[in-house]
Design an enzyme around this catalytic site. Structure first.
Site, PDB file in Angstrom:
ATOM      1  N   SER A 159       0.835  -1.200   0.000  1.00  0.00           N
ATOM      2  CA  SER A 159       0.000   0.000   0.000  1.00  0.00           C
ATOM      3  C   SER A 159       0.867   1.246   0.000  1.00  0.00           C
ATOM      4  O   SER A 159       2.096   1.166  -0.002  1.00  0.00           O
ATOM      5  CB  SER A 159      -0.913   0.010   1.224  1.00  0.00           C
ATOM      6  OG  SER A 159      -0.132   0.206   2.395  1.00  0.00           O
ATOM      7  N   LYS A 160       0.227   2.396  -0.019  1.00  0.00           N
ATOM      8  CA  LYS A 160       0.939   3.670  -0.107  1.00  0.00           C
ATOM      9  C   LYS A 160       2.021   3.816   0.950  1.00  0.00           C
ATOM     10  O   LYS A 160       3.066   4.391   0.707  1.00  0.00           O
ATOM     11  CB  LYS A 160      -0.047   4.841   0.038  1.00  0.00           C
ATOM     12  CG  LYS A 160      -0.750   5.190  -1.238  1.00  0.00           C
ATOM     13  CD  LYS A 160      -2.250   5.255  -1.024  1.00  0.00           C
ATOM     14  CE  LYS A 160      -2.779   3.948  -0.557  1.00  0.00           C
ATOM     15  NZ  LYS A 160      -4.080   3.536  -0.873  1.00  0.00           N
ATOM     16  N   ARG A 161       1.751   3.257   2.112  1.00  0.00           N
ATOM     17  CA  ARG A 161       2.732   3.472   3.182  1.00  0.00           C
ATOM     18  C   ARG A 161       4.048   2.731   2.920  1.00  0.00           C
ATOM     19  O   ARG A 161       5.012   2.909   3.646  1.00  0.00           O
ATOM     20  CB  ARG A 161       2.136   3.095   4.536  1.00  0.00           C
ATOM     21  CG  ARG A 161       1.890   1.641   4.705  1.00  0.00           C
ATOM     22  CD  ARG A 161       0.993   1.308   5.886  1.00  0.00           C
ATOM     23  NE  ARG A 161       0.532  -0.051   5.746  1.00  0.00           N
ATOM     24  CZ  ARG A 161       1.283  -1.094   5.977  1.00  0.00           C
ATOM     25  NH1 ARG A 161       2.521  -0.933   6.373  1.00  0.00           N
ATOM     26  NH2 ARG A 161       0.822  -2.314   5.793  1.00  0.00           N
TER      27      ARG A 161
END
Length: 512
Positions: free
Chosen positions: A277-279
């Site tokens: 994911s984005k993180r």
RNA sequence: GGUCCCAUCGUCUAGUGGUUAGGACACCGGCCUCUCACGUCGGGAACGCGGGUUCGACUCCCGCUGGGAUCACCA
């Protein structure tokens, strides 16, 4: 056996018949789709599923349709849509059917979803639910506290309702949802192309909402109607959708339709083993494009993550299409390995035809802030040739090219202290003279001529190449790391080389 | 927690009952060499555990453990 009567198709808008692609009217037996929702950037974990759908379609000479799942009007944006389209084009995942044609946007198909819901209501395979979101939420939390399963309790399932019940529409004062009446008994079997057989007990399936109180259909419902109407034969998607599959299959059955075949691919994880994911940092296709990656590398990497063809690592797109097969897909999730992607990118960097590389590197030079390129096309290619084996991305290549692209080099003090010492002054001076006297054509000369000049100086001072090359390197590039010194000089050309040599000379003399 | 999925080097993987368990990335070392790279040669590194089945299990079955996904009026 819950088989759809073939007449069921006629009650829906018939799927568009395969276009006669090459004049022959071959029947398309495989049609896959990729259905991103335009609520953000195109994510590489997500696009990999799309890639596999694409490869499967192409492998079978079928069609690849792109559908935009934008029923969530609030989160969908035009920017996201454009980014998705551009990303797919960049990767070369061209679609046979899809945008800009409006029917491939879910938002344009609300009439169709309404019709489907009405059909279910008529057949009592769906019912209105008057529970409020707050009520549901409270129950869910309560259930969780008591360690019971959090699904819908079926409170409104038995309620009588009018045969001509209107669909929900908050603005018209019809504040309820429509729920699918999921079968309570039996089991639903997903015969998956990659996972094999997954059996779900129907008692585990609660009655899911197919129409929200604002009159918007939900994903699980819209997707079924779309897959049916567009004649999708194989639903290829991430295995995070596997739990949805029995529900969707039941909706197909309730509608009198035959579900497509399924292939659920394992997900891509971040280095921490969690769904990417984005993180996890750069995860959008755009981010890689901007970081100077090649689409071939990304495609190759993504394909090879969770799929293999013996020991082969490098695949061209035609090869990918030729070899792709669900049987060769792994069943377990893969961890995204940035290093290997880098290695692949490096591979494609070395393989690339120089003219193409030159064309591709230009925007990166511009973006790095250089006003102009010191030479023409041939010069740029020569420059790139000296750097391509030292850079893994286009951004890195431009970074290394600093001393080629600008005369304003900064000399690393530590390098100067080590190599620009007084005793090098004379050899440097001699070399500058030698270089200056080389016959040049348009300021350029050959590596061989440069080498000859070096050799004369070396002989005169009784030095080894290494003793001269490093100081020269510092003088010309500002640092101790660069391509071969003859190459550097040949690319730089006479005037800049002599100028930098003299500048270094001054520095040596003023320090002495 | 319920349900479902999964399990070979650190990572991606080959393997489909009998292999010195192969390759790739990364890592370490040699060679090449004007630096750095490239290239090349070599090295360390894996079948989660326990039961079966079998003459023989990395391969088949069961259990355990571990990991993941999912349980919305998101998609």
């Amino acid at each position: 056996m819950r088989r759809a009567a073939s007449t069921a198709w006629s009650t829906t808008s018939p799927p568009s018949r395969p276009r006669p692609s090459n004049g022959s009217n071959h029947i398309v037996t495989v049609r896959t789709r990729y259905a991103p929702s335009p609520t953000g950037a195109l994510h590489i974990g997500n696009v990999r599923s799309g890639l596999f759908a694409y490869l499967f379609a192409r492998h079978n000479g079928g069609e690849f349709v792109l559908r935009i799942d934008d029923t969530d009007q609030e989160r969908s944006t035009q920017e996201s849509l454009e980014e998705i389209l551009e990303s797919l084009r960049w990767l070369g995942m061209e679609w046979d059917k899809g945008p800009p044609e409006s029917r491939y946007f879910q938002s344009s198909r609300f009439d169709r979803y309404r019709e489907g819901a009405l059909q279910l209501l008529r057949d009592h395979k769906a019912y209105p639910c008057y529970c409020t979101a707050e009520e549901l939420d409270a129950k869910r939390k309560q259930a969780e506290r008591e360690h019971r399963k959090p699904g819908y309790d079926g409170k409104c399932r038995g309620l009588p309702f009018a045969a001509d019940l209107a669909l929900p529409d908050k603005r018209a004062g019809r504040n309820y949802t429509i729920r699918f009446r999921s079968p309570r008994t039996g089991e639903t079997v997903v015969a998956d192309h990659v996972k094999g057989r997954a059996v779900f007990d129907n008692a585990e399936l609660d009655d899911l909402i197919i129409f929200r109180s604002d009159g918007v259909p939900t994903y699980n419902f819209a997707t079924v109607l779309d897959d049916a109407d567009f004649g999708i034969t194989h639903v290829v998607r991430g295995d995070d959708h596997l739990p949805n599959t029995p529900r969707q299959m039941q909706i197909f059955y309730a509608l009198g339709l035959k579900p497509p075949e399924y292939a659920h691919l394992p997900l891509v994880m971040g280095p921490d083993g969690q769904k990417l994911s984005k993180r996890h940092g750069a995860t959008s296709v755009f981010a890689y494009r901007e970081a100077g990656y090649f689409p071939e590398a990304l495609l190759n990497y993504l394909a090879r993550l969770g799929w293999s063809h013996g020991d082969q690592e490098i695949f061209s797109k035609p090869e990918l299409i030729e070899y792709f097969d669900f049987a060769a897909c792994g069943k377990s999730a893969g961890i995204f390995n940035a290093e290997k992607l880098l290695w692949l990118n490096f591979h494609y960097m070395k393989e690339r035809p120089l003219p193409q590389l030159a064309r591709e590197v230009r925007p990166f030079i511009e973006r790095a802030g250089y006003q102009r390129i010191p030479g023409g096309e041939a010069w740029l290619e020569k420059m790139i040739a000296t750097l391509r084996e030292r850079a893994k991305t286009l951004v890195e290549l431009v970074d290394f090219a600093r001393f080629y692209l600008s005369d304003a080099i900064t000399i690393d003090p530590k390098a100067a202290a080590k190599f620009l010492k007084p005793e090098i002054a004379e050899p440097l001076k001699a070399l500058a003279q030698e270089i200056e006297s080389i016959e040049s054509i348009d300021g350029g000369f050959s590596e061989a001529a440069v080498q000859a000049a070096f050799e004369r100086v070396l002989e005169r001072f009784g030095m080894k190449l290494g003793q001269l090359a490093q100081p020269v390197r510092v003088a010309l590039t500002g640092g101790t790391v660069s391509p071969g010194i003859y190459e550097v000089i040949a690319v730089l050309g006479k005037a800049p080389t002599v100028a930098r040599l003299r500048a270094a000379l001054e520095r040596v003399e003023s320090a002495a």
